[in-house]
Structure formats: C-alpha cells, structure tokens
Design a protein around this motif. Structure first.
Motif, short mmCIF file in Angstrom:
data_model
loop_
_atom_site.label_atom_id
_atom_site.label_comp_id
_atom_site.label_asym_id
_atom_site.label_seq_id
_atom_site.Cartn_x
_atom_site.Cartn_y
_atom_site.Cartn_z
N UNK A 232 6.58 18.57 98.71
CA UNK A 232 7.31 17.32 98.43
C UNK A 232 8.72 17.44 99.02
N UNK A 233 9.75 17.33 98.17
CA UNK A 233 11.13 17.43 98.65
C UNK A 233 11.73 18.82 98.42
N UNK A 234 10.84 19.80 98.21
CA UNK A 234 11.28 21.17 97.94
C UNK A 234 10.92 22.09 99.11
N UNK A 235 11.73 23.13 99.30
CA UNK A 235 11.35 24.26 100.13
C UNK A 235 10.78 25.31 99.20
N UNK A 236 9.50 25.65 99.41
CA UNK A 236 8.84 26.63 98.55
C UNK A 236 8.82 27.99 99.24
N UNK A 256 3.21 33.96 93.67
CA UNK A 256 4.35 33.29 93.08
C UNK A 256 5.07 32.39 94.06
N UNK A 257 5.77 31.40 93.52
CA UNK A 257 6.59 30.51 94.34
C UNK A 257 7.95 30.29 93.70
N UNK A 258 8.99 30.29 94.53
CA UNK A 258 10.34 29.92 94.11
C UNK A 258 10.77 28.71 94.93
N UNK A 267 20.46 23.22 92.86
CA UNK A 267 19.69 22.82 91.68
C UNK A 267 18.79 23.96 91.21
N UNK A 268 18.79 24.23 89.92
CA UNK A 268 17.98 25.32 89.34
C UNK A 268 16.57 24.80 89.05
#
Length: 298
Positions: A232-236, A256-258, A267-268
């Motif tokens: 989506x709008x995140x870098x994983x 795992x993903x961060x 943003x946390x």
C-alpha cells in the motif's frame, strides 16, 4: 569391446580412461594443477567452458568441481568406492563414488559423455547431469549462465558447510539504481547443489521505489534473506529466516516485516513476525512470495 547386460557397447579403454582419470586427480588428497595432464582426459570444449565460468571471481558461476559435484572430498574414499557403468547411449558412462566415505552417505553420480581424442584416446566431452557442462542447447537450466552471483553467504556446521547464492542477470551488472527482483537462489551443501528457489525474491512493481533484494545474513545454522517491497503506502522491510535442522533439512524458521510510511517516515508502525509455530515445517524450495504475503495477512 563387449555388450553389457542392457546391450550397451562397453569399451574397456573408455572405462580404464575414466578410472585412471579419477584415481590420478581425485584418488588422494593432493591437488593436481597440471593443464597438460588434464588435456589427456578432458576435451578442449569442456576445459574452455569451465574457464569461462570461473575466470571472473566477481562473476563466478561454477564455484564447485563438476567432476565430483563439490570441492571437498576424501581421496581414499573415492579410490575404495569408485564404480563405472555404461549408460544407454554409446560412449556415455556413469561414474559413482562415495565422496567422504561416511556412514549412510548417498553416492555421487557423474554422467559423462566421451569421444575419441586426437590421439585416438578417449576424452571426457560433456558432463550430462551438470547444468552448465551438458552442452544441451535446449536445456532451460543453461539459462543460469546469463546470471552472476549477486550475493552469497556460508554456514559452517560441524559435519557440512552450506552456501546460499543469490543470482542476478548479467545485463543488470554495474547498473545504477537497479532493483533486484525475482532473483534465483541456489543452495549448496558441501558445494553440491541441493535446491533452488526462483519464487522467494519478490517480483518487480513499477510503482514501488523499494530496492527489492538487499542481502543475505548468516549466523550459526541460520540464514536470513532481507528484501524490501511496497505494501500500500508503506515500505515493507522483509526478513525471511531459514534454519538447518538436526536432520540437515533447510526449513523456514520465521518471517517478519517492519514498516515505514512513505509519506511520514517517522511514524511508528508495529512490526509483524510469524514463526514455525504458526506455519509448521516448510521446506526452503516451497517458500514463495505468495506464501509469505498470505502468511503475514493471517
């Protein structure tokens, strides 16, 4: 010459040549680097192909000895266990041996094609069960010659060493800002190829600024494939960790993903991790991009 039990022409000279070659070059733990002597047993086209695959250390395709499917061996074990039998086609033979002489060790099989040399002697002209040296133009596996080793890592365990190599297309070498996607990963045990996975490194997304594959990290009997992709709008930031278990099998240990927000990097966002307690024993070759994406959503 005589016919064996399956009706294949079996040449005593060909068998003796192969026996002499393996005893001379692999019958002891002493390494022989004698090109002239090697030419007595191996054809020029095989030697030139090996040279082309090993000439550049930064583009090393053939990082094992194809005549033993590895680099390490016990010369005494090979001398004691060497067997040579004809295959179905004329001048094709299977050389079998125990590489280390350990209990319950599976024999190594090398299928060779011979031809008559300039001096009417037999020379090895192809390794039929090697993906790089079978000289089969229709073989899809030969497409790996178009790749170079992008990154690799080793695991040195008590009995065996393992190597993980990630390949990249030669056309992408030395290019700036290249995204590494859909890279083949090859797994070696004692430098013998045991598995390959073409579906673990995520595929290309032209709307995503993430770099794809990042690196391999290894420690003890674990290794982790690190890569990035857009969610989506995140870098994983993706971490796929495998474990060599007590039986020598390579299984998925955890995934795992961060995350970073593309519009708000500070943003946390809570990370997500799944372990073998969530998915059981999954072999290396069965882990795919779709499996990992589905796993993290459940």
């Amino acid at each position: 010459m005589k016919k064996d039990t399956v009706g294949v022409i079996k040449s005593k000279d060909a068998v003796n040549t192969l026996k002499e070659y393996y005893f001379k070059f692999y019958g002891s733990d002493k390494t022989i680097n004698d090109r002239k002597l090697l030419q007595k047993y191996v054809s020029e086209r095989v030697l030139k192909r090996i040279d082309s695959l090993t000439a550049n250390p930064e583009n090393l395709i053939l990082d094992y000895d194809p005549f033993i499917k590895g680099q390490d061996y016990d010369g005494n074990a090979i001398r004691k266990t060497l067997k040579i039998e004809p295959l179905q086609n004329e001048n094709e033979y299977r050389v079998s041996f125990s590489q280390f002489g350990t209990q319950n060790e599976k024999y190594t099989d090398i299928d060779l094609q011979l031809k008559k040399g300039k001096k009417n002697n037999f020379v090895i002209d192809a390794i039929l069960n090697d993906e790089y040296l079978n000289f089969n133009k229709n073989s899809k596996k030969n497409e790996h010659i178009k790749f170079y080793v992008l990154d690799s890592a080793k695991l040195q365990l008590q009995k065996y060493s393992y190597k993980i190599s990630v390949l990249e297309k030669n056309e992408n070498k030395n290019k700036d800002n290249v995204q590494h996607n859909s890279n083949p990963i090859i797994l070696f045990k004692g430098n013998q190829k045991i598995s390959e996975n073409d579906n673990l490194i995520f595929s290309y997304n032209d709307n995503c600024p993430a770099d794809g594959f990042q690196r391999i990290v290894s420690k003890n009997n674990y290794f982790t494939i690190e890569q990035t992709y857009c969610k989506d709008f995140l870098i994983a930031h993706s971490y796929t960790t495998f474990k060599v278990n007590e039986n020598g099998n390579i299984i998925l240990y955890k995934y795992g993903e961060e995350y970073n927000d593309r519009s708000n990097p500070d943003k946390d966002i809570k990370s997500v991790t799944k372990t073998s307690k969530d998915f059981g024993d999954i072999k290396f070759e069965n882990v795919t991009e779709n499996f990992l994406h589905n796993l993290i959503q459940n």
